[in-house]
Design an enzyme around this catalytic site. Sequence first.
Site, PDB file in Angstrom:
ATOM      1  N   ARG A 135      36.892  42.171  41.940  1.00 39.78           N
ATOM      2  CA  ARG A 135      36.121  43.282  41.374  1.00 39.78           C
ATOM      3  C   ARG A 135      35.884  43.079  39.882  1.00 39.78           C
ATOM      4  O   ARG A 135      36.764  42.613  39.149  1.00 39.78           O
ATOM      5  CB  ARG A 135      36.845  44.605  41.603  1.00 39.78           C
ATOM      6  CG  ARG A 135      36.920  45.022  43.052  1.00 39.78           C
ATOM      7  CD  ARG A 135      37.503  46.416  43.167  1.00 39.78           C
ATOM      8  NE  ARG A 135      36.619  47.423  42.560  1.00 39.78           N
ATOM      9  CZ  ARG A 135      36.958  48.691  42.388  1.00 39.78           C
ATOM     10  NH1 ARG A 135      38.165  49.117  42.741  1.00 39.78           N
ATOM     11  NH2 ARG A 135      36.109  49.543  41.836  1.00 39.78           N
ATOM     12  N   TYR A 137      33.860  45.269  36.509  1.00 41.08           N
ATOM     13  CA  TYR A 137      33.079  46.402  36.048  1.00 41.08           C
ATOM     14  C   TYR A 137      31.624  45.959  35.878  1.00 41.08           C
ATOM     15  O   TYR A 137      31.360  44.778  35.637  1.00 41.08           O
ATOM     16  CB  TYR A 137      33.615  46.919  34.720  1.00 41.08           C
ATOM     17  CG  TYR A 137      34.962  47.596  34.808  1.00 41.08           C
ATOM     18  CD1 TYR A 137      35.138  48.747  35.571  1.00 41.08           C
ATOM     19  CD2 TYR A 137      36.062  47.096  34.120  1.00 41.08           C
ATOM     20  CE1 TYR A 137      36.369  49.380  35.646  1.00 41.08           C
ATOM     21  CE2 TYR A 137      37.300  47.731  34.183  1.00 41.08           C
ATOM     22  CZ  TYR A 137      37.440  48.861  34.952  1.00 41.08           C
ATOM     23  OH  TYR A 137      38.657  49.483  35.023  1.00 41.08           O
ATOM     24  N   ASP A 168      46.793  60.661  40.742  1.00 40.99           N
ATOM     25  CA  ASP A 168      46.188  59.572  41.523  1.00 40.99           C
ATOM     26  C   ASP A 168      47.200  58.535  42.015  1.00 40.99           C
ATOM     27  O   ASP A 168      46.811  57.494  42.532  1.00 40.99           O
ATOM     28  CB  ASP A 168      45.073  58.888  40.718  1.00 40.99           C
ATOM     29  CG  ASP A 168      45.597  58.069  39.544  1.00 40.99           C
ATOM     30  OD1 ASP A 168      46.810  58.128  39.241  1.00 40.99           O
ATOM     31  OD2 ASP A 168      44.780  57.364  38.910  1.00 40.99           O
ATOM     32  N   ASP A 173      47.136  55.686  32.461  1.00 40.54           N
ATOM     33  CA  ASP A 173      46.250  54.740  31.779  1.00 40.54           C
ATOM     34  C   ASP A 173      46.163  55.010  30.284  1.00 40.54           C
ATOM     35  O   ASP A 173      46.245  56.161  29.842  1.00 40.54           O
ATOM     36  CB  ASP A 173      44.835  54.828  32.371  1.00 40.54           C
ATOM     37  CG  ASP A 173      44.781  54.411  33.823  1.00 40.54           C
ATOM     38  OD1 ASP A 173      45.634  53.617  34.245  1.00 40.54           O
ATOM     39  OD2 ASP A 173      43.886  54.888  34.540  1.00 40.54           O
ATOM     40  N   ASP A 205      43.133  61.474  36.939  1.00 37.01           N
ATOM     41  CA  ASP A 205      43.404  60.141  36.394  1.00 37.01           C
ATOM     42  C   ASP A 205      43.347  60.229  34.863  1.00 37.01           C
ATOM     43  O   ASP A 205      42.314  59.985  34.241  1.00 37.01           O
ATOM     44  CB  ASP A 205      42.355  59.154  36.929  1.00 37.01           C
ATOM     45  CG  ASP A 205      42.627  57.722  36.508  1.00 37.01           C
ATOM     46  OD1 ASP A 205      43.664  57.470  35.866  1.00 37.01           O
ATOM     47  OD2 ASP A 205      41.789  56.847  36.815  1.00 37.01           O
TER      48      ASP A 205
END
Length: 287
Positions: A135, A137, A168, A173, A205
């Site tokens: 993956r 972005y 989540d 983060d 999140d």
Amino acid sequence: MATAATASAARFTAVGTGHGFRWRTSSWTHRAFFPNRRVAAPLRCRRHFLAPAALHKPDFQIKEEGQSETLDYRVFFLDGSGKKISPWHDVPLHLGDGVFNFIVEIPKDTSAKMEVATDEPYTPIKQDTKKGKLRYYPYNINWNYGLLPQTWEDPSFANSEVEGALGDNDPVDVVEIGETQAKMGAILKVKPLATLAMIDEGELDWKIVAISLDDPRASLINDLNDVEKHFPGTLMAIRDWFRDYKIPDGKPANKFGLGNKAANKVCTSPFRYGSISARTAAGRHKS
């Protein structure tokens, strides 16, 4: 960022209220879960003094295995003796005086979606996959991005301040806004400045906006207002980036709680604990 392993840990609370963050503790000798309830005093923000714990710099190294941008690529963390450790479970969170360790998963100005593999032994950093493909972005992220070690967003905690959204199930983060591109796997000392309550497909999140103490402007910035003054437009840019990055893949935009704006970090108590139930961290492997 990652798919978290199972476990219960202590609630980790930002901006003086119960937001459903939790921090994780690990034991060198026990793997079973055990409760140990206690209440910790709130941290205080003293801008010109570092507690002795903050002066100690743990001796961590990283070791790459496999070829980058392949399914087998991993970035492992080693202690001073060369033994593998978990960046999530074994790197300390608190350095004292409102300073925290931050583990860089995605360096600024890159697009590979790297994350701590919470379901693998030693939780190395790997590139995320979807349907067997790596993956990325759709465009570069403009800040250093990663996690606070020993934290976890509780999926059983419904946050009444953010539409009742559940955590989540991932580490918390961090978006680090300093001018330097950090290396993947770097452990930076940061101070939190603000927070954004992103709601991703119904899950909460949190994004903690922070700055590395090594940044030339770090001494000038202690809260949301300072960010607006010295990094004008950055908080809105962070919100818009995380709101829109899924749109090119045909998914809806993410939402944000707390009035669709960043919330300020209260200097006198940047992170406050409620009732703590300390447990050994699940998913920790030593062999």
